[in-house]
Design a protein around this motif. Structure first.
Motif, PDB file in Angstrom:
ATOM      1  N   ASP A  56      68.895   2.255  38.136  1.00 46.58           N
ATOM      2  CA  ASP A  56      69.771   1.509  37.224  1.00 46.58           C
ATOM      3  C   ASP A  56      70.339   2.420  36.128  1.00 46.58           C
ATOM      4  OD1 ASP A  56      69.544  -0.819  38.614  1.00 46.58           O
ATOM      5  OD2 ASP A  56      68.174  -1.794  37.216  1.00 46.58           O
ATOM      6  N   GLY A  57      70.754   3.595  36.524  1.00 48.63           N
ATOM      7  CA  GLY A  57      71.448   4.498  35.600  1.00 48.63           C
ATOM      8  C   GLY A  57      70.554   5.338  34.707  1.00 48.63           C
ATOM      9  N   LEU A  58      69.240   5.180  34.840  1.00 45.59           N
ATOM     10  CA  LEU A  58      68.334   5.991  34.027  1.00 45.59           C
ATOM     11  C   LEU A  58      67.537   6.929  34.930  1.00 45.59           C
ATOM     12  CD1 LEU A  58      66.851   3.336  31.571  1.00 45.59           C
ATOM     13  CD2 LEU A  58      68.554   5.111  31.063  1.00 45.59           C
ATOM     14  N   PRO A  59      67.404   8.197  34.528  1.00 42.75           N
ATOM     15  CA  PRO A  59      66.625   9.107  35.362  1.00 42.75           C
ATOM     16  C   PRO A  59      65.136   8.765  35.331  1.00 42.75           C
ATOM     17  CG  PRO A  59      67.497  10.250  33.420  1.00 42.75           C
ATOM     18  CD  PRO A  59      67.982   8.846  33.339  1.00 42.75           C
ATOM     19  N   VAL A  60      64.530   8.739  36.500  1.00 38.62           N
ATOM     20  CA  VAL A  60      63.098   8.442  36.595  1.00 38.62           C
ATOM     21  C   VAL A  60      62.475   9.401  37.601  1.00 38.62           C
ATOM     22  CG1 VAL A  60      63.338   5.968  36.093  1.00 38.62           C
ATOM     23  CG2 VAL A  60      63.442   6.753  38.466  1.00 38.62           C
ATOM     24  N   CYS A  61      61.166   9.555  37.499  1.00 36.17           N
ATOM     25  CA  CYS A  61      60.438  10.283  38.528  1.00 36.17           C
ATOM     26  C   CYS A  61      60.140   9.297  39.652  1.00 36.17           C
ATOM     27  CB  CYS A  61      59.129  10.852  37.971  1.00 36.17           C
ATOM     28  SG  CYS A  61      59.382  12.179  36.787  1.00 36.17           S
ATOM     29  N   ALA A  62      60.766   9.503  40.796  1.00 38.84           N
ATOM     30  CA  ALA A  62      60.618   8.526  41.888  1.00 38.84           C
ATOM     31  C   ALA A  62      59.192   8.474  42.409  1.00 38.84           C
ATOM     32  CB  ALA A  62      61.588   8.871  43.016  1.00 38.84           C
ATOM     33  N   CYS A  63      58.395   9.521  42.157  1.00 43.35           N
ATOM     34  CA  CYS A  63      57.004   9.488  42.625  1.00 43.35           C
ATOM     35  C   CYS A  63      56.168   8.511  41.815  1.00 43.35           C
ATOM     36  CB  CYS A  63      56.391  10.886  42.594  1.00 43.35           C
ATOM     37  SG  CYS A  63      56.086  11.545  40.938  1.00 43.35           S
ATOM     38  N   LEU A  64      56.641   8.175  40.611  1.00 41.57           N
ATOM     39  CA  LEU A  64      55.871   7.261  39.747  1.00 41.57           C
ATOM     40  C   LEU A  64      56.376   5.829  39.822  1.00 41.57           C
ATOM     41  CD1 LEU A  64      55.377   9.246  36.409  1.00 41.57           C
ATOM     42  CD2 LEU A  64      53.819   9.026  38.356  1.00 41.57           C
ATOM     43  N   VAL A  65      57.475   5.604  40.534  1.00 37.05           N
ATOM     44  CA  VAL A  65      58.047   4.263  40.615  1.00 37.05           C
ATOM     45  C   VAL A  65      57.541   3.598  41.894  1.00 37.05           C
ATOM     46  CG1 VAL A  65      60.207   2.949  40.845  1.00 37.05           C
ATOM     47  CG2 VAL A  65      60.124   4.965  39.346  1.00 37.05           C
ATOM     48  N   ALA A  66      56.901   2.465  41.756  1.00 37.14           N
ATOM     49  CA  ALA A  66      56.484   1.724  42.947  1.00 37.14           C
ATOM     50  C   ALA A  66      57.736   1.219  43.651  1.00 37.14           C
ATOM     51  CB  ALA A  66      55.592   0.560  42.547  1.00 37.14           C
ATOM     52  N   ALA A  67      57.735   1.303  44.968  1.00 34.51           N
ATOM     53  CA  ALA A  67      58.921   0.908  45.722  1.00 34.51           C
ATOM     54  C   ALA A  67      59.334  -0.517  45.367  1.00 34.51           C
ATOM     55  CB  ALA A  67      58.649   1.049  47.216  1.00 34.51           C
ATOM     56  N   GLY A  68      58.351  -1.375  45.149  1.00 29.89           N
ATOM     57  CA  GLY A  68      58.652  -2.771  44.821  1.00 29.89           C
ATOM     58  C   GLY A  68      59.468  -2.915  43.543  1.00 29.89           C
ATOM     59  N   GLN A  69      59.360  -1.949  42.656  1.00 29.31           N
ATOM     60  CA  GLN A  69      60.126  -2.004  41.403  1.00 29.31           C
ATOM     61  C   GLN A  69      61.617  -1.775  41.627  1.00 29.31           C
ATOM     62  OE1 GLN A  69      57.084   0.783  39.260  1.00 29.31           O
ATOM     63  NE2 GLN A  69      58.392  -0.101  37.698  1.00 29.31           N
ATOM     64  N   VAL A 111      70.105  16.141  38.909  1.00 31.97           N
ATOM     65  CA  VAL A 111      70.197  14.754  38.415  1.00 31.97           C
ATOM     66  C   VAL A 111      69.992  14.735  36.899  1.00 31.97           C
ATOM     67  CG1 VAL A 111      69.164  12.447  38.497  1.00 31.97           C
ATOM     68  CG2 VAL A 111      69.486  13.740  40.618  1.00 31.97           C
ATOM     69  N   ALA A 112      69.009  15.507  36.413  1.00 32.76           N
ATOM     70  CA  ALA A 112      68.752  15.538  34.964  1.00 32.76           C
ATOM     71  C   ALA A 112      69.937  16.132  34.214  1.00 32.76           C
ATOM     72  CB  ALA A 112      67.475  16.338  34.680  1.00 32.76           C
ATOM     73  N   THR A 113      70.565  17.148  34.779  1.00 29.97           N
ATOM     74  CA  THR A 113      71.743  17.750  34.146  1.00 29.97           C
ATOM     75  C   THR A 113      72.916  16.775  34.164  1.00 29.97           C
ATOM     76  OG1 THR A 113      71.034  19.965  34.804  1.00 29.97           O
ATOM     77  CG2 THR A 113      73.359  19.688  34.270  1.00 29.97           C
ATOM     78  N   HIS A 114      73.070  16.091  35.258  1.00 27.91           N
ATOM     79  CA  HIS A 114      74.132  15.084  35.367  1.00 27.91           C
ATOM     80  C   HIS A 114      73.941  14.037  34.265  1.00 27.91           C
ATOM     81  CE1 HIS A 114      76.142  11.527  37.135  1.00 27.91           C
ATOM     82  NE2 HIS A 114      76.886  12.376  37.791  1.00 27.91           N
ATOM     83  N   ASP A 115      72.714  13.639  34.064  1.00 25.20           N
ATOM     84  CA  ASP A 115      72.432  12.652  33.009  1.00 25.20           C
ATOM     85  C   ASP A 115      72.709  13.248  31.630  1.00 25.20           C
ATOM     86  OD1 ASP A 115      71.269  10.121  32.011  1.00 25.20           O
ATOM     87  OD2 ASP A 115      69.762  11.486  31.221  1.00 25.20           O
ATOM     88  N   LEU A 116      72.237  14.466  31.415  1.00 27.71           N
ATOM     89  CA  LEU A 116      72.474  15.131  30.127  1.00 27.71           C
ATOM     90  C   LEU A 116      73.968  15.187  29.803  1.00 27.71           C
ATOM     91  CD1 LEU A 116      71.893  17.058  27.724  1.00 27.71           C
ATOM     92  CD2 LEU A 116      71.765  18.915  29.380  1.00 27.71           C
ATOM     93  N   LEU A 117      74.761  15.592  30.798  1.00 25.94           N
ATOM     94  CA  LEU A 117      76.192  15.779  30.545  1.00 25.94           C
ATOM     95  C   LEU A 117      76.951  14.456  30.496  1.00 25.94           C
ATOM     96  CD1 LEU A 117      76.863  19.004  32.652  1.00 25.94           C
ATOM     97  CD2 LEU A 117      76.375  18.783  30.199  1.00 25.94           C
ATOM     98  N   SER A 118      76.289  13.398  30.875  1.00 26.26           N
ATOM     99  CA  SER A 118      76.930  12.090  30.704  1.00 26.26           C
ATOM    100  C   SER A 118      76.767  11.602  29.261  1.00 26.26           C
ATOM    101  CB  SER A 118      76.364  11.065  31.682  1.00 26.26           C
ATOM    102  OG  SER A 118      75.042  10.740  31.326  1.00 26.26           O
ATOM    103  N   HIS A 119      75.874  12.263  28.515  1.00 22.06           N
ATOM    104  CA  HIS A 119      75.651  11.888  27.122  1.00 22.06           C
ATOM    105  C   HIS A 119      76.159  12.939  26.139  1.00 22.06           C
ATOM    106  CE1 HIS A 119      72.628   9.374  29.222  1.00 22.06           C
ATOM    107  NE2 HIS A 119      73.022   8.500  28.324  1.00 22.06           N
ATOM    108  N   ALA A 120      76.270  14.174  26.584  1.00 19.89           N
ATOM    109  CA  ALA A 120      76.673  15.261  25.678  1.00 19.89           C
ATOM    110  C   ALA A 120      77.700  16.125  26.403  1.00 19.89           C
ATOM    111  CB  ALA A 120      75.450  16.098  25.312  1.00 19.89           C
ATOM    112  N   VAL A 121      78.866  16.266  25.809  1.00 23.90           N
ATOM    113  CA  VAL A 121      79.932  17.005  26.491  1.00 23.90           C
ATOM    114  C   VAL A 121      79.626  18.498  26.536  1.00 23.90           C
ATOM    115  CG1 VAL A 121      82.397  17.568  26.455  1.00 23.90           C
ATOM    116  CG2 VAL A 121      81.632  15.273  25.836  1.00 23.90           C
ATOM    117  N   ARG A 122      79.259  19.062  25.407  1.00 22.91           N
ATOM    118  CA  ARG A 122      78.899  20.487  25.382  1.00 22.91           C
ATOM    119  C   ARG A 122      77.582  20.654  24.628  1.00 22.91           C
ATOM    120  NH1 ARG A 122      82.913  23.729  27.448  1.00 22.91           N
ATOM    121  NH2 ARG A 122      85.025  22.912  27.286  1.00 22.91           N
ATOM    122  N   PRO A 123      76.486  20.393  25.306  1.00 19.94           N
ATOM    123  CA  PRO A 123      75.183  20.483  24.628  1.00 19.94           C
ATOM    124  C   PRO A 123      74.851  21.924  24.246  1.00 19.94           C
ATOM    125  CG  PRO A 123      74.898  20.151  26.992  1.00 19.94           C
ATOM    126  CD  PRO A 123      76.360  20.034  26.724  1.00 19.94           C
TER     127      PRO A 123
END
Ligand code: FES
Ligand code: FES
Length: 165
Positions: A56-69, A111-123
């Motif tokens: 849902d648009g937020l980066p997560v560690c997929a190993c920690l997310v139960a599939a049911g979630q 994925v983390a960089t994609h998220d970073l750059l969606s919030h900061a144009v030139r970090p």
């Protein structure tokens, strides 16, 4: 233990996954059931970031997310960032900067960089280091990764490419 059926959207496609066992991770579903091997299974403990995907648009560690979630939710993996034809500018920047060695950390970092750059144009470098601190790389010493992130930021800013998931 009862098996579940899960419906969710993955990389823009509606998916139904059957016989999911309680305790099965989203990472397992992506890699072993759907063949999306981009997200890597390195530590399986939320320590390395190699399995980072968007939920849902937020980066997560997929190993920690139960599939049911993931039921009823939207997942985007590193595969979903590119279109059918070309790599996403963040993916391209990692390649061009030589920020990929063994490649185990790369999908999560992208994925983390994609998220970073969606919030900061030139970090700043400090901001990049802070925001990517959860993504571990054993090979590159991080310098090439910094180059890749700066390069991706330049490419996106120059092209006026909007980032969204
Ligand atoms: S495999 Fe998920 S954080 Fe390392
Ligand atoms: S390139 Fe090998 S862990 Fe980062």
């Amino acid at each position: 233990m009862s098996a579940m059926r899960i419906g969710c959207t993955i990389n823009g496609r509606r998916e139904e996954i059957h016989d999911v066992w309680e305790g099965e991770s989203l990472l397992f579903v992506l890699r072993e059931r759907l063949g999306l091997r981009g997200a890597k299974n390195a530590c399986e403990q939320g320590e390395c970031g190699s399995c980072t995907v968007y939920l849902d648009g937020l980066p997560v560690c997929a190993c920690l997310v139960a599939a049911g979630q993931a039921e009823g939710r939207t997942v985007v993996t590193v595969e979903g960032l590119s279109d059918e034809v070309s790599l996403h500018p963040v993916q391209q920047a990692f390649l061009e900067a030589g920020a990929v060695q063994c490649g185990f950390c790369t999908p999560g970092l992208i994925v983390a960089t994609h998220d970073l750059l969606s919030h900061a144009v030139r970090p700043s470098d400090a901001e990049i280091r802070e925001r990517l601190a959860g993504n571990l790389c054993r090979c590159t010493g991080y310098e090439k990764i910094l180059v890749a992130v700066r390069r991706a930021a330049d490419a996106l800013a120059g092209a006026g490419v909007p980032i969204d998931t």
